[in-house]
Each structure stands twice: as structure tokens, then as C-alpha cells.
Design a protein around this motif. Structure first.
Motif, short mmCIF file in Angstrom:
data_model
loop_
_atom_site.label_atom_id
_atom_site.label_comp_id
_atom_site.label_asym_id
_atom_site.label_seq_id
_atom_site.Cartn_x
_atom_site.Cartn_y
_atom_site.Cartn_z
N ARG A 90 0.83 -1.22 0.00
CA ARG A 90 0.00 0.00 0.00
C ARG A 90 0.86 1.26 0.00
O ARG A 90 0.62 2.22 -0.74
N ILE A 91 1.89 1.25 0.86
CA ILE A 91 2.78 2.42 0.95
C ILE A 91 3.50 2.64 -0.38
O ILE A 91 3.66 3.77 -0.85
N LYS A 92 3.91 1.54 -0.99
CA LYS A 92 4.60 1.63 -2.29
C LYS A 92 3.69 2.20 -3.36
O LYS A 92 4.09 3.07 -4.15
N LEU A 93 2.43 1.71 -3.37
CA LEU A 93 1.48 2.20 -4.38
C LEU A 93 1.16 3.68 -4.17
O LEU A 93 1.05 4.47 -5.13
N GLU A 94 1.04 4.07 -2.89
CA GLU A 94 0.77 5.49 -2.61
C GLU A 94 1.94 6.37 -3.06
O GLU A 94 1.76 7.46 -3.61
N ALA A 95 3.14 5.89 -2.83
CA ALA A 95 4.32 6.64 -3.25
C ALA A 95 4.37 6.78 -4.77
O ALA A 95 4.73 7.84 -5.32
N GLU A 96 4.02 5.71 -5.47
CA GLU A 96 4.02 5.77 -6.95
C GLU A 96 2.97 6.74 -7.46
O GLU A 96 3.22 7.49 -8.41
N VAL A 97 1.80 6.70 -6.78
CA VAL A 97 0.74 7.65 -7.19
C VAL A 97 1.19 9.09 -6.94
O VAL A 97 1.02 9.98 -7.78
N ASP A 98 1.76 9.35 -5.77
CA ASP A 98 2.24 10.70 -5.46
C ASP A 98 3.33 11.15 -6.43
O ASP A 98 3.45 12.32 -6.78
N LYS A 99 4.15 10.19 -6.82
CA LYS A 99 5.24 10.50 -7.75
C LYS A 99 4.71 10.89 -9.14
O LYS A 99 5.29 11.71 -9.84
N LEU A 100 3.58 10.26 -9.53
CA LEU A 100 3.02 10.53 -10.85
C LEU A 100 2.21 11.83 -10.89
O LEU A 100 2.01 12.41 -11.95
N GLN A 101 1.74 12.30 -9.75
CA GLN A 101 0.87 13.48 -9.72
C GLN A 101 1.54 14.73 -10.34
O GLN A 101 0.92 15.44 -11.13
N PRO A 102 2.79 15.05 -10.03
CA PRO A 102 3.42 16.26 -10.64
C PRO A 102 3.50 16.18 -12.17
O PRO A 102 3.30 17.17 -12.86
N SER A 103 3.78 14.97 -12.70
CA SER A 103 3.85 14.81 -14.16
C SER A 103 2.50 15.06 -14.80
O SER A 103 2.39 15.69 -15.86
N VAL A 104 1.45 14.55 -14.12
CA VAL A 104 0.10 14.76 -14.67
C VAL A 104 -0.25 16.25 -14.66
O VAL A 104 -0.77 16.80 -15.63
N ILE A 105 0.05 16.92 -13.56
CA ILE A 105 -0.25 18.36 -13.46
C ILE A 105 0.54 19.16 -14.49
O ILE A 105 0.02 20.05 -15.16
N GLU A 106 1.83 18.82 -14.64
CA GLU A 106 2.68 19.53 -15.61
C GLU A 106 2.17 19.35 -17.05
O GLU A 106 2.13 20.29 -17.83
N SER A 107 1.76 18.11 -17.38
CA SER A 107 1.24 17.84 -18.73
C SER A 107 -0.06 18.60 -18.97
O SER A 107 -0.29 19.16 -20.05
N SER A 108 -0.91 18.66 -17.97
CA SER A 108 -2.19 19.39 -18.11
C SER A 108 -1.93 20.87 -18.33
O SER A 108 -2.55 21.51 -19.19
N GLU A 109 -1.00 21.44 -17.58
CA GLU A 109 -0.69 22.86 -17.74
C GLU A 109 -0.10 23.16 -19.12
O GLU A 109 -0.41 24.17 -19.75
#
Length: 205
Positions: A177-196
């Protein structure tokens, strides 16, 4: 020859052999030499004209001289007119050449402006195509990221459910669970940057 003639005929006949009654060129009277010596140049000319008979042609000479002067004036006038016409033709030729040069320059300017605008449109079109291509790539990257996020969120949700069911049962699930949460958190900046980036491209296009 004992032939009777008029005085005028007699005078004309004498004149034909050089004897001029009016000029008195066949006799030298007393005092004539002294009188000639006292004459000024103008009077001497008149006397010689009378002696030679040219005085009788004075009127005819003056008429001929007048005609000559008039002819000369006409010739000068015609010559000046010819010069004026030549000058006018030269000016007209220069004006025509200047107009042709100006027309050619206008055509060159029009051609240069057309070529410049075509070049500008080409580069604008190329820039739009490039931006559209970048937009498509970013959109594809965003969709991939969103798919990964969705997948990870589903895994996380599933893990949370399993963790809630077997809370504290095993440490391996907590680690997952901790690993999956970390991966999700890691992907969030890329998603935000691509959207912008996509939003910025939309505004520019």
C-alpha cells in the motif's frame, strides 16, 4: 544719226555707255576737286554711289536687304523652334524613362511583399503544425499518465479494502500500500505539468 529721241531715251543711252548725267561723271567742273576734298566719308560714299549708278538701285537694295533680314529672322526662329522641340522631346523621353523605372520599382516592391507574406504564412502554418503535433504528444502522454494513475488508484483502493479487512494481519500488504501510494504521489506532478502544458498550447493556438 539725225534721229529724234526723248531726253529720257537719250539719258538711258548715255547711261548704257557709263555716262551718267545726274552724277556728272564725264566732266570735271571748276571747284569739283576742292568740293570733293571737303566731303566727309558719308558724303563721299553718296557721291561714289551716284557716280557708279548704284544710288538708283538703293530702293531695290533696301527691299532686298529687308527681305534678307526677314529671312534670317525666320531662319533663326525656325532654328530656335527646332531646338525647343528637341529639348521638349529629350525632357519627355527622360520623363518616360523615369516613369518606367518607377513602375518597375513598384512591381519589384509588390513582388517582394508577396514573397514575404508567403514566407510568413508558410512559417506560421509550420509553427501551427508543430504546436498541434506537440499538443497531440502531450495529450497522449497525459492519457497514458491518467491511465497509470487510474490503474494505481484502483490497486490502491483494492489494497485499502484488503488492508481494512485484514488490518494489521501482514506487513507485506502495508508495504504494498505504501509503495502504491508513493508511486501515485510520484506521478501526480507529471500529470499536473502535462495538463498545464496542454492548456498553454491551447491558448497559443
Amino acid at each position: 544719226n539725225n534721229k529724234t529721241v526723248t531726253f529720257k531715251q537719250y539719258e538711258k543711252k548715255l547711261a548704257s555707255i557709263g555716262v551718267l548725267l545726274k552724277a556728272r561723271n564725264f566732266l570735271v567742273f571748276q571747284g569739283d576737286v576742292e568740293s570733293m576734298a571737303r566731303k566727309n566719308p558719308k558724303e563721299l560714299v553718296e557721291m561714289f554711289e551716284n557716280l557708279s549708278g548704284s544710288a538708283d538701285l538703293k530702293e531695290e537694295y533696301e527691299l532686298a536687304l529687308k527681305a534678307k533680314d526677314e529671312a534670317e529672322q525666320k531662319t533663326i526662329f525656325a532654328y530656335n523652334k527646332t531646338k525647343e522641340h528637341k529639348s521638349e522631346r529629350r525632357v519627355l523621353k527622360e520623363q518616360k524613362e523615369e516613369a518606367e523605372r518607377f513602375h518597375n520599382l513598384l512591381q519589384q516592391r509588390t513582388t517582394l511583399k508577396e514573397n514575404y507574406f508567403l514566407w510568413l504564412l508558410f512559417h506560421i502554418h509550420s509553427d501551427i503544425q508543430q504546436r498541434e503535433s506537440n499538443k497531440a504528444e502531450l495529450q497522449e502522454s497525459l492519457e497514458e499518465c491518467q491511465a497509470v494513475v487510474t490503474e494505481k488508484e484502483a490497486s490502491l483502493k483494492k489494497a485499502k479494502k484488503e488492508a481494512s479487512k485484514a488490518r494489521g494481519s501482514t506487513s507485506s500488504k502495508d508495504k504494498l500500500r505504501i509503495k502504491l501510494e508513493a508511486e501515485v504521489d510520484k506521478l501526480q506532478p507529471s500529470v499536473i505539468e502535462s495538463s498545464e502544458a496542454i492548456q498553454a498550447l491551447k491558448k497559443r493556438v
